[in-house]
Write a protein that holds these residues in place. Structure first.
Motif, short mmCIF file in Angstrom:
data_model
loop_
_atom_site.label_atom_id
_atom_site.label_comp_id
_atom_site.label_asym_id
_atom_site.label_seq_id
_atom_site.Cartn_x
_atom_site.Cartn_y
_atom_site.Cartn_z
N LEU A 274 72.66 32.77 14.07
CA LEU A 274 74.03 32.42 14.47
C LEU A 274 75.03 33.55 14.21
CD1 LEU A 274 74.04 28.71 13.26
CD2 LEU A 274 74.06 29.51 15.63
N PRO A 275 75.01 34.19 13.03
CA PRO A 275 75.95 35.30 12.83
C PRO A 275 75.73 36.44 13.82
CG PRO A 275 75.10 34.55 10.73
CD PRO A 275 74.28 33.90 11.79
N MET A 276 74.48 36.67 14.22
CA MET A 276 74.21 37.70 15.21
C MET A 276 74.87 37.36 16.54
SD MET A 276 72.55 39.89 13.52
CE MET A 276 71.59 40.01 12.01
N ALA A 277 74.87 36.08 16.88
CA ALA A 277 75.56 35.64 18.09
C ALA A 277 77.07 35.88 17.95
CB ALA A 277 75.28 34.16 18.35
N GLY A 278 77.60 35.65 16.74
CA GLY A 278 79.02 35.91 16.50
C GLY A 278 79.36 37.39 16.62
N ILE A 279 78.46 38.25 16.10
CA ILE A 279 78.66 39.69 16.20
C ILE A 279 78.64 40.12 17.66
CG2 ILE A 279 77.67 41.94 15.65
CD1 ILE A 279 76.64 40.70 13.03
N ALA A 280 77.68 39.58 18.42
CA ALA A 280 77.58 39.92 19.84
C ALA A 280 78.83 39.49 20.59
CB ALA A 280 76.34 39.28 20.44
N LEU B 194 74.95 12.14 19.83
CA LEU B 194 76.33 12.37 19.41
C LEU B 194 76.39 12.93 17.99
CD1 LEU B 194 79.34 12.05 20.09
CD2 LEU B 194 79.22 9.73 19.15
N LEU B 195 75.63 12.34 17.07
CA LEU B 195 75.64 12.80 15.68
C LEU B 195 75.05 14.20 15.55
CD1 LEU B 195 74.53 9.48 13.96
CD2 LEU B 195 76.77 10.57 13.76
N THR B 196 73.98 14.45 16.30
CA THR B 196 73.35 15.77 16.27
C THR B 196 74.29 16.83 16.83
OG1 THR B 196 71.12 14.84 16.48
CG2 THR B 196 71.40 17.13 17.11
N THR B 197 74.96 16.51 17.92
CA THR B 197 75.89 17.46 18.52
C THR B 197 77.06 17.76 17.59
OG1 THR B 197 75.32 16.70 20.75
CG2 THR B 197 77.40 17.88 20.50
N ALA B 198 77.61 16.71 16.96
CA ALA B 198 78.75 16.90 16.05
C ALA B 198 78.35 17.75 14.84
CB ALA B 198 79.28 15.55 15.60
N GLY B 199 77.22 17.42 14.22
CA GLY B 199 76.77 18.18 13.06
C GLY B 199 76.42 19.61 13.43
N SER B 200 75.73 19.80 14.54
CA SER B 200 75.34 21.14 14.98
C SER B 200 76.56 21.97 15.36
CB SER B 200 74.39 21.05 16.17
OG SER B 200 73.21 20.35 15.84
N LEU B 201 77.53 21.34 15.99
CA LEU B 201 78.75 22.05 16.38
C LEU B 201 79.47 22.61 15.16
CD1 LEU B 201 80.80 22.87 18.56
CD2 LEU B 201 81.88 20.62 18.26
N ALA B 202 79.57 21.79 14.11
CA ALA B 202 80.23 22.24 12.89
C ALA B 202 79.45 23.37 12.23
CB ALA B 202 80.39 21.07 11.92
N TRP B 203 78.14 23.19 12.08
CA TRP B 203 77.29 24.20 11.41
C TRP B 203 77.28 25.51 12.20
CZ3 TRP B 203 74.70 24.85 6.94
CH2 TRP B 203 73.68 25.79 6.89
N ASN B 204 77.05 25.43 13.50
CA ASN B 204 76.96 26.63 14.31
C ASN B 204 78.29 27.40 14.34
OD1 ASN B 204 74.40 25.71 14.83
ND2 ASN B 204 74.78 25.16 16.95
N THR B 205 79.38 26.66 14.45
CA THR B 205 80.69 27.31 14.52
C THR B 205 80.99 28.11 13.26
OG1 THR B 205 81.54 25.56 15.99
CG2 THR B 205 83.16 26.92 14.83
N VAL B 206 80.67 27.54 12.10
CA VAL B 206 80.93 28.23 10.84
C VAL B 206 80.19 29.56 10.78
CG1 VAL B 206 80.50 28.15 8.35
CG2 VAL B 206 81.50 26.17 9.50
N PHE B 207 78.92 29.57 11.11
CA PHE B 207 78.13 30.80 11.00
C PHE B 207 78.44 31.80 12.11
CE2 PHE B 207 75.84 28.28 7.98
CZ PHE B 207 75.35 29.22 7.07
N ILE B 208 78.75 31.30 13.29
CA ILE B 208 79.15 32.21 14.37
C ILE B 208 80.47 32.89 14.02
CG2 ILE B 208 79.97 32.28 16.75
CD1 ILE B 208 77.86 30.17 17.42
#
Length: 251
Positions: free
Chosen positions: A49-55, A152-166
């Motif tokens: 995820l951080p690599m995606a943020g760097i890109a 819905l729960l998977t999307t919400a949790g993943s959205l929060a986790w992915n956004t932080v690391f990106i």
């Protein structure tokens, strides 16, 4: 071009290959990588995820595209494991548990009952825990959690986790590797906790099985002695020779 990892291990090489995929097909590659992370937990999203943020920061693609495709990848990977759990089903999982040496059918029933009570929280917060975020989708499928709720729960949790690391990759850039080592420590701690929990479970279950066998053996021995005593008593009472003994009468 996205910065590769400094890890020379097989896992580092695998991550570099995934990052190369990201360089070739852009944010879709990041989504594919995260979907694979769900199916292959040793591939850490904390490194991808951080690599995606760097890109995204370097202009390879937009920040919103990184968040969108990685979250979609998380959902696709989770749905695949949910489908595996639904295919297994409760009855088939019970039959499998009945054949495993240290697992009892009641363990499956208790797990499913627990999931019916706390499944929503487990699916959402499980997205923040390494390894667990992949495995939690399987019992969700076994318990047949409504697909819309699971999604819905998977999307919400993943959205929060992915956004932080990106965002960490976006703001820290190449300095992400300083934070990465601490993330690795957290992941190793989680793996150690899981290993200890499995070890404790196996130890307690072995002791329980030994105690149960000892009780069964004692019960069988007591029943055998009781049956022998009853047979001897019955033999004496039914012996026809006792009927021929004369009884003295007083005059």
């Amino acid at each position: 071009m996205t910065t590769s990892t400094t890890d020379t291990s097989w896992l580092g090489s695998l991550i570099d290959a995934v990052i190369g995929l990201m360089d070739v097909i852009g944010p879709i590659g990041a989504g594919v990588a995260i979907a694979l992370e769900n199916l292959f937990p040793p591939l850490p999203s904390e490194a991808i995820l951080p690599m995606a943020g760097i890109a995204a920061h370097d202009g390879s693609f937009g920040l919103w595209e990184a968040v969108l495709w990685t979250t979609l990848g998380s959902l696709v990977g989770a749905l695949a494991l949910y489908g595996l759990g639904a295919w297994l089903g409760l009855e088939r999982l019970r039959r499998i548990a009945d054949r495993l040496p240290l697992v009892d059918v009641s363990d499956v029933d208790r797990t499913v009952a627990w999931f019916h009570r706390h499944g929503g929280k487990a699916v959402f917060f499980g997205r923040f825990v390494p390894i667990f975020r992949s495995l939690i989708s399987i019992p969700a499928g076994v318990a047949r959690m409504p697909l819309w709720r699971f999604g819905l729960l998977t999307t919400a949790g993943s959205l929060a986790w992915n956004t932080v690391f990106i965002l960490c990759g976006w703001f820290l850039g190449s300095g992400w590797h300083i934070v990465e080592q601490y993330v690795d420590v957290v992941q190793n701690v989680v793996i150690a906790i899981v290993a200890v929990a499995v070890g404790v479970f196996a130890t307690l279950r072995i002791r329980s099985l030994r105690a149960q066998r000892s009780r069964d053996h004692s019960t069988s021995a007591e029943q055998g002695e009781s049956g022998t005593d009853q047979n001897e008593s019955s033999t004496v009472q039914d012996d026809p020779r006792t009927d021929d003994i004369p009884v003295a009468s007083g005059r």
